[in-house]
Write a protein that holds these residues in place. Structure first.
Motif, PDB file in Angstrom:
ATOM      1  N   UNK A  83     -19.276 -12.754  68.800  1.00  0.00           N
ATOM      2  CA  UNK A  83     -20.011 -14.011  68.622  1.00  0.00           C
ATOM      3  C   UNK A  83     -19.585 -15.059  69.649  1.00  0.00           C
ATOM      4  N   UNK A  84     -18.298 -15.131  69.917  1.00  0.00           N
ATOM      5  CA  UNK A  84     -17.826 -16.087  70.928  1.00  0.00           C
ATOM      6  C   UNK A  84     -18.315 -15.673  72.306  1.00  0.00           C
ATOM      7  N   UNK A  85     -18.288 -14.372  72.606  1.00  0.00           N
ATOM      8  CA  UNK A  85     -18.801 -13.911  73.899  1.00  0.00           C
ATOM      9  C   UNK A  85     -20.292 -14.208  74.017  1.00  0.00           C
ATOM     10  N   UNK A  86     -21.032 -14.031  72.937  1.00  0.00           N
ATOM     11  CA  UNK A  86     -22.461 -14.363  72.958  1.00  0.00           C
ATOM     12  C   UNK A  86     -22.668 -15.854  73.230  1.00  0.00           C
ATOM     13  N   UNK A  87     -21.793 -16.684  72.687  1.00  0.00           N
ATOM     14  CA  UNK A  87     -21.864 -18.124  72.940  1.00  0.00           C
ATOM     15  C   UNK A  87     -21.655 -18.422  74.421  1.00  0.00           C
ATOM     16  N   UNK A  88     -20.683 -17.762  75.024  1.00  0.00           N
ATOM     17  CA  UNK A  88     -20.420 -17.968  76.455  1.00  0.00           C
ATOM     18  C   UNK A  88     -21.591 -17.467  77.298  1.00  0.00           C
ATOM     19  N   UNK A  89     -22.147 -16.331  76.932  1.00  0.00           N
ATOM     20  CA  UNK A  89     -23.295 -15.794  77.673  1.00  0.00           C
ATOM     21  C   UNK A  89     -24.502 -16.717  77.547  1.00  0.00           C
ATOM     22  N   UNK A  90     -24.730 -17.246  76.349  1.00  0.00           N
ATOM     23  CA  UNK A  90     -25.816 -18.200  76.138  1.00  0.00           C
ATOM     24  C   UNK A  90     -25.592 -19.446  76.995  1.00  0.00           C
ATOM     25  N   UNK A  91     -24.369 -19.957  76.980  1.00  0.00           N
ATOM     26  CA  UNK A  91     -24.055 -21.169  77.749  1.00  0.00           C
ATOM     27  C   UNK A  91     -24.256 -20.939  79.244  1.00  0.00           C
ATOM     28  N   UNK A  92     -23.849 -19.768  79.727  1.00  0.00           N
ATOM     29  CA  UNK A  92     -24.021 -19.451  81.150  1.00  0.00           C
ATOM     30  C   UNK A  92     -25.505 -19.394  81.513  1.00  0.00           C
ATOM     31  N   UNK A  93     -26.300 -18.800  80.642  1.00  0.00           N
ATOM     32  CA  UNK A  93     -27.747 -18.758  80.878  1.00  0.00           C
ATOM     33  C   UNK A  93     -28.359 -20.144  80.886  1.00  0.00           C
ATOM     34  N   UNK A  94     -27.913 -21.003  79.983  1.00  0.00           N
ATOM     35  CA  UNK A  94     -28.414 -22.376  79.966  1.00  0.00           C
ATOM     36  C   UNK A  94     -27.990 -23.119  81.234  1.00  0.00           C
ATOM     37  N   UNK A  95     -26.799 -22.785  81.723  1.00  0.00           N
ATOM     38  CA  UNK A  95     -26.352 -23.389  82.978  1.00  0.00           C
ATOM     39  C   UNK A  95     -27.230 -22.983  84.144  1.00  0.00           C
ATOM     40  N   UNK A  96     -27.606 -21.718  84.196  1.00  0.00           N
ATOM     41  CA  UNK A  96     -28.498 -21.252  85.266  1.00  0.00           C
ATOM     42  C   UNK A  96     -29.868 -21.915  85.164  1.00  0.00           C
TER      43      UNK A  96
END
Length: 199
Positions: A157-170
Motif C-alpha cells: 500500500x505504501x509503495x502504491x502511494x509512492x507510485x501514485x505520487x510519482x505519476x501525479x508528479x509526471x
C-alpha cells in the motif's frame, strides 16, 4: 580559530547557494543548460568558487539532489511532530509524499534521470542515488503513518502511494494539475487509511 570560523561559514553559505541554484536551474532550464557556470551565476558566486566546491558538473548536480532531498525529508519529519491520529494523519502523509513528487526537486531530478538514461557513466552515479531516495521516502512514509513495515500489505500500500505520487508528479510537469490532484489525494488517503492494517 575565530578567524577560520567566518571563512568556514562563508564557504558553507556559498555551497548552500550553489546547491539550491542548481536545483532551480535544472527545474527551470533542464539538464543541458545546468552547467557549473550557470549555477554559479544563478547563485551569485564566482565560477572559481563554484569549481572549488564542485570540480565537475556531475559532482555539483548529484550533491545538489542529495542535499535538497535530505533537507526536504527533514522538513517533512519536522512537520509531522504535531500530527493528529486517524484519517487526518494519513491524509497529511499522502499530501506530503505527493508534494515531494510535484515539487521543484522532483522536476530537477527528472531532468537528471532522463539524461542518465542515455549516458552510462551518469547512470552509474544516479541509479544508487535514486535507489536511496526511493528507500528513504518509503521508510519516511512508513514512520509517519505509524505503520508496520513488516506487514506485506502495508508495504504494498505504501509503495502504491509512492507510485501514485510519482505519476501525479509526471502529470504536473507540463501543466498545473493541482485541482485534480487534490481530489485524488483526498480520495486515496481515505482509501489508504481504511485499507492499512490497524495495529
Amino acid at each position: 580559530m575565530s578567524s577560520r570560523e567566518p571563512k568556514q561559514d562563508r564557504s558553507r553559505a556559498t555551497r548552500q547557494r550553489l546547491l539550491e541554484a542548481t536545483i532551480d536551474c535544472l527545474a527551470d532550464q533542464g539538464w543541458e543548460a545546468t552547467t557549473v557556470t550557470a549555477a554559479a551565476q544563478r547563485a551569485g558566486v564566482s565560477r572559481g568558487a563554484a569549481q572549488h566546491h564542485f570540480p565537475a558538473r556531475e559532482d555539483l548536480i548529484t550533491a545538489a539532489l542529495e542535499h535538497m532531498f535530505d533537507a526536504r525529508m527533514a522538513e517533512i519529519r519536522a512537520e509531522s511532530t504535531r500530527l493528529p491520529e486517524g484519517p487526518g494523519r494519513t491524509e497529511f502523509v499522502v499530501s506530503r509524499v505527493v508534494d515531494h513528487y510535484t515539487g521543484e526537486l522532483f522536476k530537477a531530478a527528472l531532468q537528471v534521470w532522463t539524461a542518465a538514461a542515455a549516458d552510462p557513466s551518469l547512470r552509474e552515479r544516479i541509479v544508487p542515488l535514486e535507489a536511496k531516495f526511493g528507500r528513504t521516502v518509503h521508510q519516511t512514509a512508513i514512520e509517519l503513518l505509524g505503520a508496520d513495515d513488516t506487514d506485506p500489505t502495508t508495504r504494498r500500500l505504501v509503495q502504491a502511494t509512492l507510485d501514485l505520487a510519482r505519476g501525479l508528479g509526471l502529470a504536473d510537469v507540463l501543466t498545473d494539475d493541482s485541482a485534480r490532484r487534490q481530489n485524488i489525494v483526498t480520495q486515496w488517503a481515505a482509501t489508504l487509511h481504511a485499507a492499512l492494517p490497524q495495529s
